[in-house]
Design a protein around this motif. Sequence first.
Motif, PDB file in Angstrom:
ATOM      1  N   ARG A  55       0.825  -1.095   0.056  1.00 22.61           N
ATOM      2  CA  ARG A  55       0.042  -0.140  -0.116  1.00 22.61           C
ATOM      3  C   ARG A  55       0.853   1.314   0.151  1.00 22.61           C
ATOM      4  NH1 ARG A  55      -5.327  -0.148   0.950  1.00 22.61           N
ATOM      5  NH2 ARG A  55      -5.952  -2.585   1.044  1.00 22.61           N
TER       6      ARG A  55
ATOM      7  N   ALA B 259      -5.526  -7.607   7.088  1.00 16.61           N
ATOM      8  CA  ALA B 259      -4.318  -7.865   6.353  1.00 16.61           C
ATOM      9  C   ALA B 259      -3.182  -8.467   7.132  1.00 16.61           C
ATOM     10  CB  ALA B 259      -3.990  -6.885   5.412  1.00 16.61           C
TER      11      ALA B 259
ATOM     12  N   PHE C  26      -3.066  -9.309  -4.577  1.00 16.18           N
ATOM     13  CA  PHE C  26      -4.255  -8.640  -4.116  1.00 16.18           C
ATOM     14  C   PHE C  26      -4.564  -7.354  -4.038  1.00 16.18           C
ATOM     15  CE2 PHE C  26      -7.899  -8.096  -1.038  1.00 16.18           C
ATOM     16  CZ  PHE C  26      -8.779  -8.666  -1.836  1.00 16.18           C
ATOM     17  N   VAL C  27      -3.639  -7.077  -3.111  1.00 12.55           N
ATOM     18  CA  VAL C  27      -3.614  -5.328  -2.733  1.00 12.55           C
ATOM     19  C   VAL C  27      -3.664  -4.639  -3.964  1.00 12.55           C
ATOM     20  CG1 VAL C  27      -2.655  -3.555  -1.481  1.00 12.55           C
ATOM     21  CG2 VAL C  27      -2.990  -5.827  -0.462  1.00 12.55           C
TER      22      VAL C  27
ATOM     23  N   PRO D 294      -9.624  -5.337   2.720  1.00 13.85           N
ATOM     24  CA  PRO D 294      -8.675  -4.880   1.795  1.00 13.85           C
ATOM     25  C   PRO D 294      -9.000  -4.712   0.371  1.00 13.85           C
ATOM     26  CG  PRO D 294      -8.325  -7.042   2.404  1.00 13.85           C
ATOM     27  CD  PRO D 294      -9.272  -6.728   3.152  1.00 13.85           C
TER      28      PRO D 294
ATOM     29  N   GLY E 193     -15.236  -7.539   1.940  1.00 12.42           N
ATOM     30  CA  GLY E 193     -13.969  -7.024   2.210  1.00 12.42           C
ATOM     31  C   GLY E 193     -12.803  -8.003   1.485  1.00 12.42           C
TER      32      GLY E 193
ATOM     33  N   SER F 220      -6.699  -4.701  -6.080  1.00 12.08           N
ATOM     34  CA  SER F 220      -7.852  -4.108  -5.253  1.00 12.08           C
ATOM     35  C   SER F 220      -7.858  -2.671  -5.308  1.00 12.08           C
ATOM     36  CB  SER F 220      -8.197  -4.763  -3.808  1.00 12.08           C
ATOM     37  OG  SER F 220      -7.037  -4.104  -3.043  1.00 12.08           O
ATOM     38  N   LEU F 221      -6.657  -2.260  -5.499  1.00 16.57           N
ATOM     39  CA  LEU F 221      -6.386  -0.661  -5.207  1.00 16.57           C
ATOM     40  C   LEU F 221      -6.204   0.129  -6.833  1.00 16.57           C
ATOM     41  CD1 LEU F 221      -4.021  -0.053  -2.578  1.00 16.57           C
ATOM     42  CD2 LEU F 221      -6.559   0.076  -2.560  1.00 16.57           C
TER      43      LEU F 221
ATOM     44  N   GLN G 262      -0.653 -11.641  -1.507  1.00 12.93           N
ATOM     45  CA  GLN G 262      -1.117 -10.778  -0.860  1.00 12.93           C
ATOM     46  C   GLN G 262      -0.812  -9.434  -1.450  1.00 12.93           C
ATOM     47  OE1 GLN G 262       0.165  -9.307   3.021  1.00 12.93           O
ATOM     48  NE2 GLN G 262      -1.983  -8.700   3.595  1.00 12.93           N
TER      49      GLN G 262
ATOM     50  N   THR H  14      -9.073  -2.366   6.977  1.00 17.26           N
ATOM     51  CA  THR H  14      -7.927  -3.045   5.838  1.00 17.26           C
ATOM     52  C   THR H  14      -6.817  -3.671   6.654  1.00 17.26           C
ATOM     53  OG1 THR H  14      -8.854  -1.345   4.167  1.00 17.26           O
ATOM     54  CG2 THR H  14      -6.670  -2.256   3.883  1.00 17.26           C
TER      55      THR H  14
END
Lengths: 72, 353
Positions: free
Chosen positions: A2, B102, A28-29, B56, B153, A32-33, A25, B98
């Motif tokens: 992030r 995580a 995924f982040v 997230p 989520g 998703s962003l 992960q 979020t």
Amino acid sequence: MRDGISIARLGIPAVALVTEEFWPQGDFVANSLGMPEVPRIQLPHPVAGTGDSNLARVAQDVVAEIIERLAA
Amino acid sequence: MSAYLEAADEMSALEHLHELGCTDGLPIIVPTPDRVARMVLASGLEADMVLGIMGPGNGTATVEKVAVAAVMAGCLADSMPLVVAAIKAVMEPEFDLTEMQATTHCTAPLIIVNGPARHTCGPISSGFGALGPGHRGNATVGRALRLCMINIGGGRPGSSDMALLGHPGKFTYCLAEDEEGSPFPPLHVDRGFQADDSVVTVIGAEAPHSVIHSANADDPQDHEKLLQSLAVGVANMATNNAILTGGSVVVVLNPEHATVLSNSNMNRETVANRLFELTHHAKRDRLGGMIGGAANDGDYACFTEPGQIVILMAGGSGLYSMVMPSWCAGAHNNSAVSVMVDTDQFCEIPGLE
């Protein structure tokens, strides 16, 4: 991840360092962003707590690629 | 309107939802359009009303999607206002959902219910075994929140929910305060609400840790000994509260322990103040690896201020209270969030279970 995305959105070159175990992960982040292609480099897992000499080895292995990606 | 999946029958639908990762691993009630529509209707809210964005995965939490989770969890329609309030609470910025979803820590949202909704929206149990099996309201409201965290989520183990082990409260983690049996004002009143308000307080918490204390009315220091035991529980040197510091913690006093404290003229505020004092540690005793090593003189505080120690009364009468240490991280250091339950919108549907 992030942080890398937030910095990239400011127009500042950024590369996220993500360990192998957290790579899914990171994907995924990033997805998703809305920045699935945000630059990231994979590190072995774990890194934390593995000692200064190992950290130096890991850094040595990736530093050239980090600079290359930041300069791209 | 949400997209539909199709299946030949209920069992096929259940298996398909398991395969898609849409369940918590246990069987669910298949959220057919009819069941979801009736749950939405009972909420008294519009199906496409947006309650917020859940991290997230940044999914949009509409009333309809929350109703899907409530159906899947097995909620009675009566419980829908509690589910909606809990969803609103975890999406408040102070909750850091979020980051919480995580993290590698085991944290799970504990839902504490106060006010009339304990009876009208459940019931939500506060007595014997309130955090265990056998209480439908407790089981399903907490589960509905978890299913929202999974399906809206996007929190799934190993890819977006990185808890190394998690804990069983990640299936459901919900109880009410035993306001009628408590010697203290209700938790929500001490947090600024009116006694007849219905409120959910949500906080990311570890699994409950038991704290034993055998009361002794002949001992003038009985309350202090109890507080010392509770202080060890909330901030022993293996907890994030003692190592990272500055996060909240939950103390669930059983009726006997609450009486020990009230008989010594203590209230929630003075109990929290004393626990705050008792959770100062010597800097040289600090463990935890990532932080440790500095043999400095002096003490440090595990909490920023006594208000971070969330105290409620629940459980059966006996030797055991519970404490829930916390993660202590995120931008807001694992804060508790309280949200009013809107029961005025609830629509009673004849024949709707």
